[in-house]
Design an enzyme around this catalytic site. Sequence first.
Site, short mmCIF file in Angstrom:
data_model
loop_
_atom_site.label_atom_id
_atom_site.label_comp_id
_atom_site.label_asym_id
_atom_site.label_seq_id
_atom_site.Cartn_x
_atom_site.Cartn_y
_atom_site.Cartn_z
N HIS A 174 51.24 32.71 24.10
CA HIS A 174 50.75 34.08 23.85
C HIS A 174 50.51 34.85 25.15
O HIS A 174 50.53 36.07 25.13
CB HIS A 174 49.40 34.04 23.12
N HIS B 19 46.28 45.72 18.53
CA HIS B 19 46.93 44.45 18.90
C HIS B 19 46.18 43.87 20.10
O HIS B 19 46.42 42.77 20.53
CB HIS B 19 48.41 44.68 19.25
O1 LIG Z 1 49.78 37.68 19.91
C1 LIG Z 1 50.91 38.13 19.72
O2 LIG Z 1 51.48 38.82 20.55
C2 LIG Z 1 51.61 37.81 18.44
C3 LIG Z 1 51.63 36.52 17.96
N1 LIG Z 1 52.27 36.20 16.82
C4 LIG Z 1 52.95 37.14 16.08
C5 LIG Z 1 53.63 36.81 14.89
BR1 LIG Z 1 53.61 35.02 14.31
C6 LIG Z 1 54.29 37.77 14.15
C7 LIG Z 1 54.29 39.08 14.57
C8 LIG Z 1 53.63 39.46 15.75
C9 LIG Z 1 52.96 38.48 16.51
C10 LIG Z 1 52.27 38.84 17.73
O3 LIG Z 1 52.25 40.01 18.15
#
Ligand SMILES: O=C(O)c1c[nH]c2c(Br)cccc2c1=O
Length: 464
Positions: free
Chosen positions: A117, A346
């Site tokens: 991440h 986000h």
């Molecule tokens: O932390 C992050 O950046 C993310 C981690 N996992 C995801 C998944 Br599984 C599906 C769609 C978007 C993300 C995302 O943005």
Amino acid sequence: LSKSPITKTARIQSNPLNMYLTKVKGMDESVNNFCSIGIIEILSSKWGQLQESAQFNYMFEVEWLIDKYPPCFRHLPMLLVHQDKRETTAQLEAETAPYGNIDLAKARLNDAFGTHHTKMMLLRYEDTLRVVIHTANLIEQDWREKTQGVWLSPLFPLFKEDEEPRDKSPTKFQTDLILYLRSYKSKAVDHWCELLKKYDMSEAKVFIIGSTPGRHTGADLHKFGHMKLRKILSSNHATCENVQANWPVIGQFSSIGSLGAKSEAWLQGEFLQSLGTTPKRFTAFTKPPLKLVFPCVEDVRNSLEGYKAGGSLPYSDSTHQKQLYLTKFLHRWKSDKKGRTRASPHIKSYFRVSPDMKQIHYAVLTSANLSKAAWGGLEKQSSQLCIRSYELGVLFLPKIFGQQDTFVVSDGLVVDGDGEKDPISFPVPFDLPLTRYGDEDQPWRWDVCYKSIPDSHGDVWIPS
Ligand SMILES: O=C(O)c1c[nH]c2c(Br)cccc2c1=O
């Protein structure tokens, strides 16, 4: 200060924290002027003549990324650090094939539940280097209509010839960042560790909170995840006369993992214990109130992107059904004071605040969502911390920024006072006080159908 008796304008330092929110496309300037920045500005040539860069992330659109660099920098060496999963590697090898200047480095994972991440840019200029730790994927949609967080380091200068290179940061920022990077065990990443050592990071005032996959024990128990945060919050760096046991902990994130059948299992157990730690020896550890911020279905439906925003809020219904206790902790995504209520979150941010929500004991900006994979789960009578993912974040403590006790929460009426003595306000991405879920509000889940009410684009959500 203004003469009129009614408008109280507080003289607050502008942005000594170097903490920004990402610009939102189509929002009026007032929104995009308050502590906001875009990727083009981050990569701008105004900072100096770039020599090489590294981009650590989870999702990449290579052509889009190249296009965000100034044309004169697009041929320079670039390292992309990504998770070692077949589909990611295949996609990146295909997308970077046409560019001879882009190398790839894999972040190995121990298991299928882990993810890379971490979102970081390392930008080396002629005689300075900048570290950018943020929350946005390197894809167009993550930088268009969402609320993301960005911490820009100062432009660190090279040590002088006769200077002995050492970690001069008051927070051991350089040591901890290099320790995190060494955990990749990658030659290409080690190249950047050697480079980082050459720079004077005495102006780095944030603490590194990193997570790297593994079972961390012994001397490593407090090096990563929520145990690193616990260690710093119990040190005298975090001394704060004002903080009391009843000061709430706030967690804000864009996804939620499986946290256990009861809140005491992890959420109100080791996790809250760490985030509620202070150097003060309260009699017994009294659990502070815990408040969680995660968009409800209505928040997503009304967002600028509509239900599509929920494609980046990957909370699954099967997980939620195992932890319905969460709902009583949940609060809506509301950011009217910053004009960002419709810019879906986000960003991931964690705070400890006073009950009146006017003072901040600490703030964390990180890639880590609310999950054990990210923050770690204690095992073997709390002698080891099991972490599954790579995460990276920064901790802001008022003392390190010369504050008496806390940061203040600005209600938007601020005048850029740059006097050292002016209080520092932290750009909290959401409104305080928080707005609890209403009785009919449900947490967003990305694998549930929402078709009774169309979203702001007139669409419905039918997950495949
Ligand atoms: O932390 C992050 O950046 C993310 C981690 N996992 C995801 C998944 Br599984 C599906 C769609 C978007 C993300 C995302 O943005």
